[in-house]
Write a protein that holds these residues in place. Structure first.
Motif, PDB file in Angstrom:
ATOM      1  N   ALA A 267       9.084  -3.008   6.033  1.00  0.00           N
ATOM      2  CA  ALA A 267       9.301  -1.820   5.186  1.00  0.00           C
ATOM      3  C   ALA A 267       8.396  -1.853   3.954  1.00  0.00           C
ATOM      4  CB  ALA A 267      10.759  -1.731   4.765  1.00  0.00           C
ATOM      5  N   ILE A 268       8.273  -3.020   3.328  1.00  0.00           N
ATOM      6  CA  ILE A 268       7.405  -3.150   2.152  1.00  0.00           C
ATOM      7  C   ILE A 268       5.962  -2.848   2.552  1.00  0.00           C
ATOM      8  CG2 ILE A 268       6.373  -4.841   0.569  1.00  0.00           C
ATOM      9  CD1 ILE A 268       9.184  -6.071   0.299  1.00  0.00           C
ATOM     10  N   GLU A 269       5.539  -3.429   3.661  1.00  0.00           N
ATOM     11  CA  GLU A 269       4.175  -3.200   4.145  1.00  0.00           C
ATOM     12  C   GLU A 269       3.929  -1.713   4.400  1.00  0.00           C
ATOM     13  OE1 GLU A 269       1.579  -4.273   8.122  1.00  0.00           O
ATOM     14  OE2 GLU A 269       3.130  -5.667   7.495  1.00  0.00           O
ATOM     15  N   ARG A 270       4.857  -1.060   5.082  1.00  0.00           N
ATOM     16  CA  ARG A 270       4.700   0.367   5.399  1.00  0.00           C
ATOM     17  C   ARG A 270       4.682   1.233   4.143  1.00  0.00           C
ATOM     18  NH1 ARG A 270       9.313   1.571   9.214  1.00  0.00           N
ATOM     19  NH2 ARG A 270       8.366   3.609   9.366  1.00  0.00           N
ATOM     20  N   ILE A 271       5.547   0.927   3.176  1.00  0.00           N
ATOM     21  CA  ILE A 271       5.589   1.712   1.935  1.00  0.00           C
ATOM     22  C   ILE A 271       4.281   1.548   1.163  1.00  0.00           C
ATOM     23  CG2 ILE A 271       6.679   1.890  -0.353  1.00  0.00           C
ATOM     24  CD1 ILE A 271       9.386   1.322   1.105  1.00  0.00           C
TER      25      ILE A 271
ATOM     26  N   GLU B 119       1.420   3.337   3.142  1.00  0.00           N
ATOM     27  CA  GLU B 119       1.586   4.800   3.104  1.00  0.00           C
ATOM     28  C   GLU B 119       1.276   5.341   1.710  1.00  0.00           C
ATOM     29  OE1 GLU B 119       2.165   8.710   3.961  1.00  0.00           O
ATOM     30  OE2 GLU B 119       1.896   7.069   5.370  1.00  0.00           O
ATOM     31  N   THR B 120       1.709   4.629   0.673  1.00  0.00           N
ATOM     32  CA  THR B 120       1.453   5.077  -0.695  1.00  0.00           C
ATOM     33  C   THR B 120      -0.032   4.990  -1.020  1.00  0.00           C
ATOM     34  OG1 THR B 120       3.653   4.279  -1.302  1.00  0.00           O
ATOM     35  CG2 THR B 120       2.186   4.820  -3.099  1.00  0.00           C
ATOM     36  N   LYS B 121      -0.710   3.995  -0.452  1.00  0.00           N
ATOM     37  CA  LYS B 121      -2.165   3.899  -0.654  1.00  0.00           C
ATOM     38  C   LYS B 121      -2.867   5.085   0.012  1.00  0.00           C
ATOM     39  CE  LYS B 121      -6.227   1.027   0.127  1.00  0.00           C
ATOM     40  NZ  LYS B 121      -7.033   2.064   0.756  1.00  0.00           N
ATOM     41  N   GLU B 122      -2.405   5.454   1.208  1.00  0.00           N
ATOM     42  CA  GLU B 122      -3.010   6.575   1.934  1.00  0.00           C
ATOM     43  C   GLU B 122      -2.771   7.907   1.228  1.00  0.00           C
ATOM     44  OE1 GLU B 122      -4.939   6.996   4.820  1.00  0.00           O
ATOM     45  OE2 GLU B 122      -5.252   4.875   4.396  1.00  0.00           O
ATOM     46  N   LYS B 123      -1.539   8.119   0.791  1.00  0.00           N
ATOM     47  CA  LYS B 123      -1.181   9.389   0.158  1.00  0.00           C
ATOM     48  C   LYS B 123      -0.311   9.101  -1.064  1.00  0.00           C
ATOM     49  CE  LYS B 123       0.691  13.939   1.023  1.00  0.00           C
ATOM     50  NZ  LYS B 123       1.620  14.727   1.814  1.00  0.00           N
TER      51      LYS B 123
ATOM     52  N   ARG C  68       7.664  -5.723  -9.343  1.00  0.00           N
ATOM     53  CA  ARG C  68       6.503  -6.590  -9.086  1.00  0.00           C
ATOM     54  C   ARG C  68       5.189  -5.931  -9.512  1.00  0.00           C
ATOM     55  NH1 ARG C  68       9.332 -11.045  -8.175  1.00  0.00           N
ATOM     56  NH2 ARG C  68      10.297 -11.199  -6.138  1.00  0.00           N
ATOM     57  N   LYS C  69       5.291  -4.737 -10.079  1.00  0.00           N
ATOM     58  CA  LYS C  69       4.139  -3.972 -10.574  1.00  0.00           C
ATOM     59  C   LYS C  69       3.151  -3.577  -9.473  1.00  0.00           C
ATOM     60  CE  LYS C  69       4.549  -5.775 -15.266  1.00  0.00           C
ATOM     61  NZ  LYS C  69       5.742  -5.075 -15.508  1.00  0.00           N
ATOM     62  N   LEU C  70       3.692  -3.335  -8.267  1.00  0.00           N
ATOM     63  CA  LEU C  70       2.870  -2.870  -7.157  1.00  0.00           C
ATOM     64  C   LEU C  70       2.900  -1.350  -7.045  1.00  0.00           C
ATOM     65  CD1 LEU C  70       4.027  -5.600  -4.646  1.00  0.00           C
ATOM     66  CD2 LEU C  70       1.770  -5.425  -5.696  1.00  0.00           C
ATOM     67  N   LEU C  71       3.992  -0.753  -7.503  1.00  0.00           N
ATOM     68  CA  LEU C  71       4.166   0.696  -7.527  1.00  0.00           C
ATOM     69  C   LEU C  71       4.748   1.098  -8.872  1.00  0.00           C
ATOM     70  CD1 LEU C  71       5.964   1.325  -4.088  1.00  0.00           C
ATOM     71  CD2 LEU C  71       3.542   1.604  -4.568  1.00  0.00           C
ATOM     72  N   THR C  72       4.578   2.366  -9.220  1.00  0.00           N
ATOM     73  CA  THR C  72       5.277   2.940 -10.369  1.00  0.00           C
ATOM     74  C   THR C  72       5.936   4.227  -9.891  1.00  0.00           C
ATOM     75  OG1 THR C  72       3.343   4.201 -11.089  1.00  0.00           O
ATOM     76  CG2 THR C  72       3.656   2.049 -12.099  1.00  0.00           C
TER      77      THR C  72
ATOM     78  N   ARG D  74      14.180  16.590 -10.967  1.00  0.00           N
ATOM     79  CA  ARG D  74      15.119  15.799 -10.178  1.00  0.00           C
ATOM     80  C   ARG D  74      14.428  14.849  -9.208  1.00  0.00           C
ATOM     81  NH1 ARG D  74      18.979  19.917  -7.391  1.00  0.00           N
ATOM     82  NH2 ARG D  74      19.539  17.996  -6.358  1.00  0.00           N
ATOM     83  N   CYS D  75      13.120  14.911  -9.127  1.00  0.00           N
ATOM     84  CA  CYS D  75      12.376  14.111  -8.152  1.00  0.00           C
ATOM     85  C   CYS D  75      11.692  12.922  -8.808  1.00  0.00           C
ATOM     86  CB  CYS D  75      11.318  14.967  -7.468  1.00  0.00           C
ATOM     87  SG  CYS D  75      12.001  16.318  -6.509  1.00  0.00           S
ATOM     88  N   LYS D  76      11.594  11.835  -8.042  1.00  0.00           N
ATOM     89  CA  LYS D  76      10.849  10.654  -8.463  1.00  0.00           C
ATOM     90  C   LYS D  76       9.627  10.544  -7.565  1.00  0.00           C
ATOM     91  CE  LYS D  76      13.317   6.904 -10.616  1.00  0.00           C
ATOM     92  NZ  LYS D  76      13.951   5.615 -10.433  1.00  0.00           N
ATOM     93  N   TYR D  77       8.463  10.514  -8.180  1.00  0.00           N
ATOM     94  CA  TYR D  77       7.208  10.396  -7.447  1.00  0.00           C
ATOM     95  C   TYR D  77       6.725   8.955  -7.498  1.00  0.00           C
ATOM     96  CZ  TYR D  77       7.133  15.439  -7.288  1.00  0.00           C
ATOM     97  OH  TYR D  77       7.450  16.747  -7.034  1.00  0.00           O
ATOM     98  N   VAL D  78       6.217   8.481  -6.382  1.00  0.00           N
ATOM     99  CA  VAL D  78       5.779   7.099  -6.254  1.00  0.00           C
ATOM    100  C   VAL D  78       4.262   7.045  -6.314  1.00  0.00           C
ATOM    101  CG1 VAL D  78       5.860   5.040  -4.804  1.00  0.00           C
ATOM    102  CG2 VAL D  78       7.787   6.644  -4.794  1.00  0.00           C
ATOM    103  N   LYS D  79       3.765   6.155  -7.156  1.00  0.00           N
ATOM    104  CA  LYS D  79       2.321   5.995  -7.340  1.00  0.00           C
ATOM    105  C   LYS D  79       1.992   4.516  -7.194  1.00  0.00           C
ATOM    106  CE  LYS D  79      -1.266   7.502 -10.519  1.00  0.00           C
ATOM    107  NZ  LYS D  79      -2.141   7.959  -9.471  1.00  0.00           N
TER     108      LYS D  79
END
Length: 83
Positions: free
Chosen positions: A6-10, A13-17, A46-50, A56-61
């Protein structure tokens, strides 16, 4: 930290989009919202994502550290596929 599927996929996927909501990510990766949210929290610590809350939405970067991890994961996948 053990890198689960799951960590790998997230991360990949976040790197792609970038700038997807947690809901979008969880649906695309077929994870429950709760599981995706908790996993993203761990990656944020772990400072890999923010995450950025807008309304109401949380965006992942993905962060620079996350991009480095994603590149290493892709290299590892390529090595495994070659054999």
């Amino acid at each position: 930290m053990k890198i689960t599927k799951a960590i790998e996929r997230i991360i990949l996927e976040t790197k792609e989009k970038d700038n997807q909501t947690i809901t979008q990510l969880s649906k695309k990766l077929d994870l429950t919202y709760s599981y995706a949210s908790k996993t993203i929290q761990i990656l944020e610590q772990r400072k890999l994502l923010t995450t950025i809350k807008k309304g109401r939405c949380k965006y992942v970067k993905i962060t620079e550290k996350g991009i480095k991890l994603a590149k290493n994961l892709l290299k590892t996948q390529k090595i495994i596929e070659e054999e």
